[in-house]
Design an enzyme around this catalytic site. Structure first.
Site, PDB file in Angstrom:
ATOM      1  CB  CYS A   1      -1.020  -0.039   1.136  1.00  0.00           C
ATOM      2  SG  CYS A   1      -2.364   1.157   0.906  1.00  0.00           S
TER       3      CYS A   1
ATOM      4  CG  HIS B   1      -3.860  -3.046   3.176  1.00  0.00           C
ATOM      5  ND1 HIS B   1      -2.821  -2.661   3.992  1.00  0.00           N
ATOM      6  CD2 HIS B   1      -4.401  -1.911   2.679  1.00  0.00           C
ATOM      7  CE1 HIS B   1      -2.744  -1.338   4.010  1.00  0.00           C
ATOM      8  NE2 HIS B   1      -3.683  -0.865   3.213  1.00  0.00           N
TER       9      HIS B   1
ATOM     10  CD  GLU C   1      -1.776  -5.798   5.473  1.00  0.00           C
ATOM     11  OE1 GLU C   1      -2.036  -4.616   5.783  1.00  0.00           O
ATOM     12  OE2 GLU C   1      -1.395  -6.124   4.327  1.00  0.00           O
TER      13      GLU C   1
END
Length: 146
Positions: free
Chosen positions: A43, A126, A128
């Site tokens: 990001c 993202h 994660e």
């Protein structure tokens, strides 16, 4: 000496770059990249790796990758939520700026979603926060970079 340097990102470009510069991490990241050692940008981390970002009135980036981060002009801003990345499935995004670079390798709704240049891999989404698909992306990224 790490196998992989991760440049994560949530926050504002100027503050993030100031923090990197204050600690000498900007130089360490450039030296690492120049030596062909892998760097993963997530990001804001992707945006910081570019030459320039328009965020915060304009800030010089790390210059690892040719290009600039530009404010999104179409669609929802900020762009938050799940969106398809080419034919790879849906990933979670949260951003108001996006990369403009010749090294784009994947897109989402017309926005650059991934950038690859030499030892650098950056994703605008993202992983994660993208569940099992994001975990698989990170695993594949790590295996391809190191």
């Amino acid at each position: 000496a790490a196998d992989l340097a991760v440049l994560p990102g949530v926050g504002a470009a100027r503050a993030a770059l100031d923090g990197l510069r204050e600690r000498g991490h900007d130089v360490a990241l450039r030296e690492r990249f120049d030596a062909g050692r892998p760097v993963l940008g997530i990001c804001l981390g992707l945006q910081l790796a570019l030459e320039w970002t328009d965020e915060d009135g304009g800030v010089a980036g790390l210059g690892l990758v040719e290009g600039r981060a530009q404010r999104l002009q179409e669609g929802r801003v900020p762009r938050i939520g799940w969106a398809e990345v080419d034919d790879r499935g849906a990933f979670y995004f949260a951003h108001s700026y996006a990369a403009a670079t010749p090294y784009a390798t994947a897109w989402s709704e017309g926005v650059v979603a991934e950038v690859r240049h030499r030892a650098f891999l950056g994703c605008q989404f993202h992983p994660e926060k993208s569940g099992a698909l994001g975990a698989r992306y990170l695993e594949a990224a790590c295996l391809s970079l190191v």
